[in-house]
Design a protein around this motif. Structure first.
Motif, mmCIF file in Angstrom:
data_model
loop_
_atom_site.group_PDB
_atom_site.id
_atom_site.type_symbol
_atom_site.label_atom_id
_atom_site.label_comp_id
_atom_site.label_asym_id
_atom_site.label_seq_id
_atom_site.Cartn_x
_atom_site.Cartn_y
_atom_site.Cartn_z
ATOM 1 N N VAL A 157 1.471 13.349 -8.564
ATOM 2 C CA VAL A 157 0.533 14.412 -8.189
ATOM 3 C C VAL A 157 0.977 15.718 -8.836
ATOM 4 C CG1 VAL A 157 -0.260 15.810 -6.251
ATOM 5 C CG2 VAL A 157 -0.154 13.341 -6.028
ATOM 6 N N PRO A 161 9.314 11.688 -3.489
ATOM 7 C CA PRO A 161 8.955 10.421 -4.151
ATOM 8 C C PRO A 161 9.941 10.041 -5.249
ATOM 9 C CG PRO A 161 7.072 11.910 -4.081
ATOM 10 C CD PRO A 161 8.218 12.653 -3.518
ATOM 11 N N PHE A 190 0.841 -1.193 0.000
ATOM 12 C CA PHE A 190 0.000 0.000 0.000
ATOM 13 C C PHE A 190 0.883 1.252 0.000
ATOM 14 C CE2 PHE A 190 -2.338 3.242 2.434
ATOM 15 C CZ PHE A 190 -3.454 3.372 1.613
ATOM 16 N N ILE A 191 1.916 1.232 0.863
ATOM 17 C CA ILE A 191 2.822 2.385 0.920
ATOM 18 C C ILE A 191 3.516 2.588 -0.418
ATOM 19 C CG2 ILE A 191 4.945 3.235 1.995
ATOM 20 C CD1 ILE A 191 4.037 1.926 4.566
ATOM 21 N N GLU A 192 3.953 1.480 -1.018
ATOM 22 C CA GLU A 192 4.673 1.584 -2.282
ATOM 23 C C GLU A 192 3.800 2.201 -3.373
ATOM 24 O OE1 GLU A 192 6.654 -1.947 -3.356
ATOM 25 O OE2 GLU A 192 7.102 -1.261 -5.376
ATOM 26 N N VAL A 193 2.542 1.716 -3.460
ATOM 27 C CA VAL A 193 1.624 2.248 -4.464
ATOM 28 C C VAL A 193 1.436 3.750 -4.248
ATOM 29 C CG1 VAL A 193 -0.782 2.246 -5.200
ATOM 30 C CG2 VAL A 193 0.417 0.090 -4.887
ATOM 31 N N ASN A 194 1.331 4.143 -2.973
ATOM 32 C CA ASN A 194 1.060 5.551 -2.710
ATOM 33 C C ASN A 194 2.253 6.445 -2.990
ATOM 34 O OD1 ASN A 194 -1.655 6.259 -1.802
ATOM 35 N ND2 ASN A 194 -1.313 4.434 -0.559
ATOM 36 N N ILE A 195 3.461 5.899 -2.790
ATOM 37 C CA ILE A 195 4.637 6.700 -3.140
ATOM 38 C C ILE A 195 4.682 6.933 -4.637
ATOM 39 C CG2 ILE A 195 7.151 6.615 -3.283
ATOM 40 C CD1 ILE A 195 7.092 5.417 -0.475
ATOM 41 N N ASN A 196 4.344 5.873 -5.405
ATOM 42 C CA ASN A 196 4.290 6.053 -6.850
ATOM 43 C C ASN A 196 3.217 7.054 -7.246
ATOM 44 O OD1 ASN A 196 6.384 4.311 -7.278
ATOM 45 N ND2 ASN A 196 5.054 2.514 -7.489
ATOM 46 N N ASN A 197 2.078 7.024 -6.565
ATOM 47 C CA ASN A 197 1.021 7.993 -6.841
ATOM 48 C C ASN A 197 1.482 9.406 -6.516
ATOM 49 O OD1 ASN A 197 -0.833 6.236 -7.786
ATOM 50 N ND2 ASN A 197 -1.874 5.948 -5.821
ATOM 51 N N LEU A 198 2.183 9.515 -5.388
ATOM 52 C CA LEU A 198 2.639 10.828 -4.947
ATOM 53 C C LEU A 198 3.544 11.469 -5.992
ATOM 54 C CD1 LEU A 198 2.032 12.257 -2.336
ATOM 55 C CD2 LEU A 198 4.232 11.513 -1.457
#
Lengths: 433, 345
Positions: A263, A300, A252-260
């Motif tokens: 942005v 990120p 979950f953290i990894e996916v969100n770092i990629n999303n970040l």
């Protein structure tokens, strides 16, 4: 015995060769087409780049030179009394000096004297004043100063004003053009390299405006951005890569770092406006806020680059270190991190180069203010290179058109320099296993 | 280990920055992008003359400037805001609510809004405000009905105008220039229409129905960058541009002003108000900050000086149209004495 050629069964080798030979031409044509499409794509990309650079250079090169005029000024003690310094009639002294070089000018006419002074940059009187204040003995003497001419005359000298347009439609009158030509014939006019572009801060007057404030501002912003995002980014990457258990949470953290990383930057700007300025009460327009904002954006990128670099270090190195009894911390700091450093630095520099060109978040936190001095600390108000370009692009004075392009060229120069450093680091320290 | 040191110092820096209340020694100014160049000029002159730190001038737009300006009293709020229109009652209200009770209003001069076209265009453009309205408004009278704007060519509005497509580049709704254009040109043009005059409609009706620019193509919002509009006009000889007079003044070799009711935009016609589309420029200063923020009083003195404001002052050289002398003197006295404004109507 069976007749091979007539038998249904597997195809004869001969027939396969024929089949291949038949389609070969078409396949070669396809291959050639793909090659040409690829080349065409590169061609279009390069043409675009060439057009961009060419248009910037063609409008910007003139800004790297600035027309100057040498004037011999008699510092009249009547106009500039020593006891009144730093105040004094420095503009009158300059106008008198100009009148001396142009004998046909009517010195009693106020309007004439004003337009004589208009040939000189508004900064001339202040640079003369600073000289006299530094050395009051100059009063009563004649000093020769070399000062920029004002923007319309700079444009005239660079051939950007068409002398054939009707007099009312250009910024310089026929009389002023005649004066300027006389001065040119006297050899008073020169066009040296425009150092002011790098040593002056912003100004309302194009001939005085420079990038110093923006360069210093960008320096502070990038320093803060580096100091914050580099250790935090590496720390997170080390944890995620070396220590974190592989479970749903770390996914979950990894996916969100990629999303970040994806942005839009303006969102970070709004966040900074609300949190750093609104909530923490940090000063508007300050590089500290800009640096913190861009650090959020750069982090990120650094995390992703660092993780890729850590992954590229072969597991055998970790295992060997663990095998001789090193702790996990020792493995990371003594072996893995040094080997991954070139990749990390490359990623960091590319992230910082991105941050250098970022405009939108800086506009939101007020780093597009007009500031005539360079910041001496990250808490002073400042602009950055891209926001300075933004301000100049919106200024009505003609001289800012070429200065905008020149500033873009300077920004591109810095970006190329940073990318070159990244390439150099990668080449120099890269290890092959 | 250096790594740890760097991290610790980074955290320390964050902690310090979070607690530093910005003790400032420079003046902070926000507000209209139209007043911005004039304020810049005064700020630079002031800093050169006195050696004081140069004021920080930020262009936020009139409305945005008012929001920040009326945010409160104290060092973290700006001292001055520039405006290309007078303060609205709602903004005055906001100021009062946040404790910004004593504000001085200074009318520094006028700015003409010019319609301009490329010099490559041979026609001597002369439009009435009603023609401008018919060309650019979202809704106009059609056969006695109030309907969507059907005009696409100038000669459909007036047979004397050339048979070219209507195309005008103008500022977006966030711009003070747009507000002023709608109020000064569109509303006035709307009121001149026979339909509106005969129909006996009042000002409220005009404000409600005549404020929208058309969105079907002939009016193009070109962003806040007026230089971009200048470039587009050069590229298309039949396009009109709407921007502040200072941009026309700087580009007179490429562009010509469109006459309105036979009057060419120029410093003289804007000053004597014969050119109908001109607007007042203001700045507002917090009296509570005077004497608290260093140099604020001296800066206001510079802004109010004859050197800056008079008709041969340095602001006029940048395109500001100066006030008449008697009005200027009254203004100087009021502002320098810190007379607070009363609530606008």
């Amino acid at each position: 015995m069976t007749d091979i050629t007539n038998a249904p069964g597997p195809r004869s080798p001969h027939r396969t060769t024929e089949l291949i030979a038949g389609t070969l031409k078409r396949r070669h044509a396809k291959e050639a087409r793909l090659k040409w499409i690829g080349l065409g794509a590169i061609g279009i990309a390069f043409t675009m780049l060439f057009i961009l650079i060419a248009s910037l250079v063609s409008s910007g090169w003139q800004a790297f030179a600035q027309t100057h005029i040498s004037v011999a000024v008699y510092i009249d003690p009547q106009e500039v009394p020593a006891e009144n310094l730093p105040r004094g009639g420095f503009d009158d002294v300059l106008a008198a000096a100009m009148a001396q070089m142009l004998p046909d000018a009517d010195t009693d006419d106020r309007a004439t004297m004003r337009s004589l002074n208009g040939i000189l940059s508004n900064g001339a009187q202040f640079s003369l004043r600073d000289q006299v204040v530094a050395n009051p003995d100059l009063i009563g003497q004649t000093v020769t100063i070399k000062v920029p001419v004002s923007d319309p005359f700079d444009q005239l000298n660079k051939g950007l004003i068409d002398r054939d347009t009707i007099e009312q439609n250009r910024r310089v009158t026929d009389r002023e053009i005649a004066w300027f030509d006389t001065l040119k014939d006297q050899g008073a006019i020169s066009k040296p390299f425009n150092w002011a572009l790098f040593t002056n801060a912003d100004s309302r007057f194009p001939e005085l405006a420079g990038l110093k404030g923006a360069l210093v501002g960008s320096f502070w912003v990038l320093s803060i951005c580096f100091i914050i995002s580099f250790p935090l980014g590496i720390g997170s990457a080390i944890y995620l890569e070396e220590f974190a258990p592989k479970n749903k949470l770390s996914d979950f953290i990894e996916v969100n770092i990629n999303n970040l990383a994806a942005v839009p930057s303006v969102v970070f700007g709004l966040l900074a406006l609300a949190v750093f300025i609104g909530w923490f009460g940090m000063p508007r327009s300050a590089p500290i806020v800009g640096g913190l904002t861009l650090a959020l954006m750069t982090m990120p990128t650094i995390i992703i680059a660092t993780r890729a670099a850590l992954k590229a270090v072969p597991p055998s190195i970790r295992e060997a270190a663990l095998g001789v009894g090193a702790s996990k911390q020792q493995v990371v700091f003594h072996h893995v991190l040094p080997l991954a450093m070139p990749g990390i630095l490359t990623g960091t520099i590319i992230g910082l180069a991105q941050a250098l060109g970022e405009t939108a978040p800086l506009l939101l936190i007020g780093m597009n203010a007009f500031i005539t001095s360079a910041a001496s600390s990250p808490f002073d108000s400042a602009t950055a290179l891209p926001t300075q370009i933004f301000i100049w692009a919106d200024s009505p004075e003609r001289g800012f058109v070429s200065r905008t392009s020149a500033a873009i060229l300077v920004l591109l120069g810095f970006l190329m320099l940073m990318n070159a450093v990244a390439i150099y680091l990668r080449q120099k320290f890269q290890r092959k296993w | 280990m250096t790594f740890t040191k760097v991290s610790v110092s980074a955290l320390a820096l964050m902690a310090v920055s979070a607690t530093t209340a910005a003790a400032r020694d420079e003046i902070r100014i926000v507000g209209s992008s139209t007043v911005f160049p004039y304020t810049q000029a005064v700020a630079e002159q002031f800093s050169n003359n006195t050696g004081a730190p140069s004021p920080i001038v930020e262009s936020t737009g009139t409305g945005g400037g008012m929001q920040i300006f009326c945010g409160g009293i104290g060092e973290s709020h700006p001292d001055i805001t520039g405006a290309s229109r007078a303060m609205k009652p709602s903004e005055f209200e906001l100021c009062q609510q946040n404790g910004v009770t004593e504000v001085s209003e200074a009318l520094i001069g006028f700015d003409g809004l010019s319609l301009a076209i490329s010099r490559a265009n041979d026609f001597a453009w002369d439009l009435s405000l009603a023609e401008i309205y018919l060309a650019l408004a979202a809704q106009v009278p059609v056969d006695g009905e109030w309907a969507d704007n059907p005009y696409t060519m100038w000669n459909e509005i007036n047979p004397d105008l050339p048979a070219v497509e209507i195309l005008a580049y103008g500022p977006p709704p966030t711009s003070g220039t747009r507000d002023a254009f709608v109020e000064l040109a569109m509303h006035a043009g709307c009121e001149d229409l026979p339909f509106v005059q005969d129909g006996g409609f009042d000002g409220d009706w005009v404000g409600e129905n005549c404020s929208r620019m058309r969105t079907d193509g002939p009016f193009v919002e070109a962003g806040e960058n007026d230089n971009l509009i200048v470039q587009r006009l050069e590229a298309d000889a039949n396009a009109l541009g709407i921007f502040g007079y200072s941009f026309l003044y700087e580009n007179l070799d490429k562009l010509k002003g469109v006459m309105i009711d036979g009057i060419d935009p120029s410093i003289e016609t804007i000053a004597d108000k014969s050119y109908p589309v001109s607007r007042p420029l203001y700045f507002y200063v917090k009296n509570a900050h005077r004497g608290v923020i260093p140099n604020l009083n001296e800066f206001i003195e510079e802004y109010m000086s004859d050197d800056a404001l008079a008709s041969d002052g340095y602001l006029s050289e940048r395109g500001l149209v100066a006030l008449a002398e008697d009005r200027r003197e009254a203004l100087q006295e009021a502002v320098l004495n810190g007379t607070a404004m009363t609530a606008p109507e």
